[in-house]
Design a protein around this motif. Structure first.
Motif, PDB file in Angstrom:
ATOM      1  N   MET A 173      42.508  -1.396  82.577  1.00 26.06           N
ATOM      2  CA  MET A 173      42.259  -0.317  83.504  1.00 26.06           C
ATOM      3  C   MET A 173      41.642   0.850  82.741  1.00 26.06           C
ATOM      4  O   MET A 173      42.016   1.128  81.615  1.00 26.06           O
ATOM      5  CB  MET A 173      43.570   0.117  84.178  1.00 26.06           C
ATOM      6  N   PHE A 174      40.709   1.547  83.370  1.00 25.76           N
ATOM      7  CA  PHE A 174      40.079   2.692  82.746  1.00 25.76           C
ATOM      8  C   PHE A 174      40.216   3.901  83.658  1.00 25.76           C
ATOM      9  O   PHE A 174      40.515   3.779  84.842  1.00 25.76           O
ATOM     10  CB  PHE A 174      38.593   2.424  82.454  1.00 25.76           C
ATOM     11  N   ALA A 175      40.005   5.080  83.076  1.00 29.80           N
ATOM     12  CA  ALA A 175      40.034   6.321  83.841  1.00 29.80           C
ATOM     13  C   ALA A 175      39.046   7.292  83.229  1.00 29.80           C
ATOM     14  O   ALA A 175      38.740   7.222  82.032  1.00 29.80           O
ATOM     15  CB  ALA A 175      41.433   6.926  83.839  1.00 29.80           C
ATOM     16  N   VAL A 176      38.535   8.188  84.052  1.00 22.18           N
ATOM     17  CA  VAL A 176      37.691   9.273  83.580  1.00 22.18           C
ATOM     18  C   VAL A 176      38.501  10.547  83.749  1.00 22.18           C
ATOM     19  O   VAL A 176      38.911  10.884  84.860  1.00 22.18           O
ATOM     20  CB  VAL A 176      36.370   9.348  84.381  1.00 22.18           C
ATOM     21  N   VAL A 177      38.766  11.232  82.619  1.00 22.39           N
ATOM     22  CA  VAL A 177      39.575  12.447  82.642  1.00 22.39           C
ATOM     23  C   VAL A 177      38.730  13.636  82.199  1.00 22.39           C
ATOM     24  O   VAL A 177      37.766  13.473  81.451  1.00 22.39           O
ATOM     25  CB  VAL A 177      40.825  12.328  81.747  1.00 22.39           C
ATOM     26  N   ARG A 178      39.123  14.818  82.667  1.00 22.72           N
ATOM     27  CA  ARG A 178      38.429  16.043  82.282  1.00 22.72           C
ATOM     28  C   ARG A 178      39.391  16.904  81.479  1.00 22.72           C
ATOM     29  O   ARG A 178      40.498  17.189  81.923  1.00 22.72           O
ATOM     30  CB  ARG A 178      37.955  16.792  83.518  1.00 22.72           C
ATOM     31  N   THR A 179      38.968  17.303  80.286  1.00 20.74           N
ATOM     32  CA  THR A 179      39.736  18.205  79.451  1.00 20.74           C
ATOM     33  C   THR A 179      38.775  18.972  78.556  1.00 20.74           C
ATOM     34  O   THR A 179      37.812  18.400  78.057  1.00 20.74           O
ATOM     35  CB  THR A 179      40.802  17.477  78.613  1.00 20.74           C
ATOM     36  N   GLY A 180      39.026  20.263  78.408  1.00 25.15           N
ATOM     37  CA  GLY A 180      38.166  21.081  77.562  1.00 25.15           C
ATOM     38  C   GLY A 180      36.756  21.232  78.090  1.00 25.15           C
ATOM     39  O   GLY A 180      35.825  21.449  77.317  1.00 25.15           O
ATOM     40  N   GLY A 181      36.572  21.078  79.408  1.00 28.86           N
ATOM     41  CA  GLY A 181      35.251  21.231  79.989  1.00 28.86           C
ATOM     42  C   GLY A 181      34.365  20.016  79.847  1.00 28.86           C
ATOM     43  O   GLY A 181      33.195  20.050  80.210  1.00 28.86           O
ATOM     44  N   LYS A 182      34.907  18.923  79.328  1.00 30.31           N
ATOM     45  CA  LYS A 182      34.127  17.697  79.148  1.00 30.31           C
ATOM     46  C   LYS A 182      34.857  16.540  79.818  1.00 30.31           C
ATOM     47  O   LYS A 182      36.045  16.615  80.089  1.00 30.31           O
ATOM     48  CB  LYS A 182      33.930  17.401  77.665  1.00 30.31           C
ATOM     49  N   GLN A 183      34.129  15.455  80.063  1.00 23.11           N
ATOM     50  CA  GLN A 183      34.711  14.282  80.700  1.00 23.11           C
ATOM     51  C   GLN A 183      34.696  13.119  79.717  1.00 23.11           C
ATOM     52  O   GLN A 183      33.740  12.954  78.969  1.00 23.11           O
ATOM     53  CB  GLN A 183      33.917  13.904  81.950  1.00 23.11           C
ATOM     54  N   LEU A 214      47.501  14.152  80.574  1.00 22.63           N
ATOM     55  CA  LEU A 214      46.235  14.631  81.110  1.00 22.63           C
ATOM     56  C   LEU A 214      46.242  14.347  82.605  1.00 22.63           C
ATOM     57  O   LEU A 214      46.178  13.200  83.031  1.00 22.63           O
ATOM     58  CB  LEU A 214      45.059  13.914  80.432  1.00 22.63           C
ATOM     59  N   GLY A 215      46.340  15.390  83.411  1.00 28.17           N
ATOM     60  CA  GLY A 215      46.516  15.215  84.846  1.00 28.17           C
ATOM     61  C   GLY A 215      45.230  15.286  85.652  1.00 28.17           C
ATOM     62  O   GLY A 215      45.218  14.944  86.823  1.00 28.17           O
ATOM     63  N   ASP A 216      44.139  15.750  85.048  1.00 28.54           N
ATOM     64  CA  ASP A 216      42.885  15.904  85.785  1.00 28.54           C
ATOM     65  C   ASP A 216      42.079  14.603  85.715  1.00 28.54           C
ATOM     66  O   ASP A 216      41.116  14.490  84.963  1.00 28.54           O
ATOM     67  CB  ASP A 216      42.099  17.079  85.212  1.00 28.54           C
ATOM     68  N   VAL A 217      42.494  13.610  86.501  1.00 27.87           N
ATOM     69  CA  VAL A 217      41.828  12.309  86.522  1.00 27.87           C
ATOM     70  C   VAL A 217      40.785  12.325  87.630  1.00 27.87           C
ATOM     71  O   VAL A 217      41.080  12.569  88.791  1.00 27.87           O
ATOM     72  CB  VAL A 217      42.852  11.169  86.758  1.00 27.87           C
ATOM     73  N   LEU A 218      39.527  12.071  87.260  1.00 26.43           N
ATOM     74  CA  LEU A 218      38.419  12.126  88.212  1.00 26.43           C
ATOM     75  C   LEU A 218      38.125  10.769  88.839  1.00 26.43           C
ATOM     76  O   LEU A 218      37.702  10.698  89.997  1.00 26.43           O
ATOM     77  CB  LEU A 218      37.160  12.635  87.514  1.00 26.43           C
TER      78      LEU A 218
END
Length: 124
Positions: A1-11, A35-39
């Motif tokens: 499984m993969f995820a795209v996360v955003r942290t520090g202004g980058k993905q 890391l809760g900001d999963v796009l």
């Protein structure tokens, strides 16, 4: 499984076991981070909903990046300025991708409230 996360202004596209270098995150080496900001999330070519999805990671090290030289010059004015900069980074190891764990504390509070109502009903 993969995820795209955003942290520090980058993905970042991450999977379990990956190591990534991100902008500085507070914490010591060995500490766990969520890391809760999963796009986006998915498995193969199939996408999954991201509601309540989090990525658990472990801090491997706090490090500094390569030195970037900033050189300014204005010709024919004898103006030269040389400056350097090293960005702070955090190296993360992705532990797992999964749903957020819900805390049991609110259930206990509701149970205590129900117990508190029972004696009041008995007195009446």
């Amino acid at each position: 499984m993969f995820a795209v996360v955003r942290t520090g202004g980058k993905q970042y596209r991450v999977a379990a076991g990956d190591k990534i270098v991100v902008e500085k995150i507070d914490g010591e080496a060995g500490a766990s981070v969520t890391l809760g900001d999963v796009l986006l999330a998915g498995e193969g070519s199939e996408l999954k909903p991201t509601d309540g999805l989090t990525v658990a990671a472990e801090i491997i090290a706090q490090a500094k990046g390569e030195k970037v030289i900033v050189f300014k010059k204005r010709r024919r004015h004898n103006y030269r300025r040389k400056n350097g900069h090293r960005q702070n980074h955090t190296i993360l190891k992705i532990v797992s991708i999964g749903a957020a764990e819900k805390k049991a504390a609110p259930k206990k509070a509701a149970a205590k409230k129900a117990e508190g109502d029972a004696p009041a009903a008995a007195e009446a």
